[in-house]
Design an enzyme around this catalytic site. Sequence first.
Site, PDB file in Angstrom:
ATOM      1  N   ASP A 159       0.861  -0.950  -0.016  1.00  0.00           N
ATOM      2  CA  ASP A 159      -0.152   0.078   0.034  1.00  0.00           C
ATOM      3  C   ASP A 159       0.873   1.359   0.200  1.00  0.00           C
ATOM      4  O   ASP A 159       2.441   1.484  -0.593  1.00  0.00           O
ATOM      5  CB  ASP A 159      -0.865   0.466   0.690  1.00  0.00           C
ATOM      6  N   HIS A 220      -3.909   6.505   3.148  1.00  0.00           N
ATOM      7  CA  HIS A 220      -4.415   4.853   2.771  1.00  0.00           C
ATOM      8  C   HIS A 220      -4.129   3.397   2.998  1.00  0.00           C
ATOM      9  O   HIS A 220      -4.646   2.746   4.289  1.00  0.00           O
ATOM     10  CB  HIS A 220      -4.766   4.897   0.881  1.00  0.00           C
ATOM     11  N   SER A 543     -11.221  -0.524  -1.465  1.00  0.00           N
ATOM     12  CA  SER A 543      -9.658  -0.621  -0.929  1.00  0.00           C
ATOM     13  C   SER A 543      -9.899  -1.212   0.701  1.00  0.00           C
ATOM     14  O   SER A 543      -9.155  -2.077   1.433  1.00  0.00           O
ATOM     15  CB  SER A 543      -8.555   0.340  -0.879  1.00  0.00           C
TER      16      SER A 543
END
Length: 760
Positions: A159, A220, A543
């Site tokens: 990520d 994220h 996600s």
Amino acid sequence: MEKTSQRRSTKMKLALLLGLIFMPFARPTSSATQNPELGELKSNLKTYIVHVKKPQDVASLRNEDLHSWYHSLLPATAQAQNQQRMVFSYKNVASGFAVKLTAEEARVLQEKEEILSTKPEETYSLHTTHTPSFLGLQQGLGLWKDSKFGEGVIIGVVDTGIQPSHPSFSGEGMPPPPAKWKGFCEFNGQRTCNNKLIGARNFVKNSTLPVDPPFDQVGHGTHTASTTAGRFVGNASVFDNAKGIAVGMAPNAHLAMYKVCGFYGCTESAILAAMDTAVEDGVDVLSLSLGGFSSPFFHDSIALGAFSAVQQGVFVACSAGNSGPDDASLSNEAPWILTVGASSIDRKMVAMAKLGNGSQYEGQSVFQPKDFPSTLLPLVYAGANGNESSAFCAPESLQNVDVKGKIVLCEQGGDIARVVKGKEVKDAGGAAMILMNSEAEAFNPIADVHVLPAVHVSYVDGLAIKNYINSAMTPTATISFNGTVIGNPLAPEVTSFSSRGPNSASPGILKPDVIGPGLNILAAWPVSVDNHTPPFMIISGTSMSCPHLSGIAGLLRSSHPDWSPAAIKSAIMTTAETVNLGGKPVLDERLVPANVFATGAGHVNPIKASDPGLVYDIRPEDYVSYLCGLGYTDRQVGIILQKKVECLEVKSITEAQLNYPSFSIQMGPSSQSYTRTVTNVGPGNSVYNLELDVPEGVVMSVTPRQIIFTRVNQKVTYSVEFTPLAKKTRDDDDLEFAQGSLTWVSDKHAVRIPIAVVFQ
Ligand SMILES: *[C@@H]1O[C@H](CO)[C@@H](O)[C@H](O)[C@H]1NC(C)=O
Ligand SMILES: *[C@@H]1O[C@H](CO)[C@@H](O)[C@H](O)[C@H]1NC(C)=O
Ligand SMILES: *[C@@H]1O[C@H](CO)[C@@H](O)[C@H](O)[C@H]1NC(C)=O
Ligand SMILES: *[C@@H]1O[C@H](CO)[C@@H](O)[C@H](O)[C@H]1NC(C)=O
Ligand SMILES: *[C@@H]1O[C@H](CO)[C@@H](O)[C@H](O)[C@H]1NC(C)=O
């Protein structure tokens, strides 16, 4: 992530499946170098991913030797110059390397005997407090108890990096990692961050700088890592919404972060390097909340890397993509990957648009100011000037529109992040925003951290508000904020953005596999947006659903250490729910029953997944028969397998013959027969009877119709024949698609697999 208009571009674009909040900052970075002398050469250099024939003695080769051998294959021009041309050497999940080459050098390289393929890498654009209890995970009970919260399992997350000091990643009370662990942390010289975060590496290379520590500038990665395996953190909330104890799915599992993305996107060479390293480090589960658009598996670095990872016993979960609700919009379609779509949870962050004529419409927002006045303000439609970009509240589109002190109705879409629309309204002096959904996104408003008082309403409610603006003499409105409301009986619903099947790369495999929570998910964040410490954030996307499933896979790995990745996947799929909290079929964003191309097997039920009764297992070699059956050349299959293959010598199988826990049938004029083999992982003595929900337009014949097991781990094979009904005998002679299911039922278990039939 917001839908992008160029999503069907032929370029495989990696979308970090987030978008939402951070799209505005995801500007393309210039590839121009800062060194003018090297400028011309460098701008002709591209990073290529090169697959080579694996040397026989690779296992005994030291990494440096392998690297030198790779280097010796390079064209003289690329070797001679004393430059850092080599970007990564791969050893575990791929045989080959990533290297900077000119097009001419790549062509020369491609002709070498040892080279299987070269391709320029794509520069990919970037693609909870409540979810454990929503999913039925409870302290001291069931799967959390049996798996000891995922103890002893290592989950690798590929990520944007991680914020290591966040309390979600505290090492307090965590045991040290298992002895097999070989990874390490790259923060301030320490090999281990703590016993929770046991690895953190940065594969984002910036040739002008030494490698940075793998901090998360985007947010994220911190979010997905805490969703899969964050620890219990009290008093989590964002703008006072979704208050509670934040915790990941596998709070006692160890975490390793492999940073491959920044604001500019994720590079394919870095993703492959991360997977290569994670497998060597000894992760049990890999979680990738990113992906490209459909591509043959030998050409798709995630599919290719995942293949070798799965062959070595690593479970790989990937997000399905945020390109729904269009058909055939999936990422990550390979059968050895768990492909995860996104659903809503039973929690809303409610705001109401109230009109001057007394009507009110429910929508959502995370930013809920307490002091917004209840007095009615003038209401305007941003697109009243007939300009489409104003209607979408695009940046700078309201500069000449009089919105000062008014409530502004904006339309969703136009490839502009929702939060950015609010920013434009605010910059133009607007008091608040009502955001109406697009027709395709229908009844699926999303709660965002807006920069001004706002409410996102459904398409039909938006149309009513537009009608009111057009018909009232002096239209007025206000917004009231109700806060967090739990208990929506329609949850889980498939979200509008969740990518849909059918599977383009392999139509005979049903995808997505499963859906899990991906709408308005609260999880850890590197920085606070509301001065709350520790910081959390609420965002949406597949996600967010992927790490729920990777965490659950971690729990299952811990409670069933002997299960293969395919068995874990089967357990998750055959026990998935097809009804919502209200006991009705799971709906999609249109509030109509969602089909199997939206839900796959259904909504994950972790408790049931821990005790599935039977599993559909797949041996590593079965995938070879499947790949040969896909019609790939020996060389293409060889790239994925990292060894020489002669498909003529391999017993190929058709896609639908893979022992997959679902059926995707391409129905022509003739009958098709397949077998499936189930393994008894429940009580030794068990009797299962067949329950069929036969898809419209076909006849199904299954033998036997009863299976009697006498021992644990016993395998039994059954056969299924699909025969098309003559067109005229079908109720609907234009039928293109039908769905059904096949379930083996015992007194304790129901083992269900979904069936999709596409008529050709
Ligand atoms: C590399 O570093 C330079 C200097 O900090 C920065 O301007 C550029 O955006 C970076 N590139 C990437 C791909 O991160
Ligand atoms: C939450 O915050 C309140 C008030 O600030 C405090 O009393 C309480 O102990 C906190 N709870 C947890 C679990 O941290
Ligand atoms: C619409 O507004 C945008 C932004 O203000 C402007 O660039 C564009 O020219 C306008 N289009 C038309 C057709 O007026
Ligand atoms: C307000 O106006 C909208 C749009 O014309 C209409 O649909 C709605 O029924 C009106 N509400 C009331 C209470 O009249
Ligand atoms: C929100 O609050 C208003 C009162 O301000 C109430 O009329 C409405 O029903 C509430 N909506 C929800 C979904 O709770």
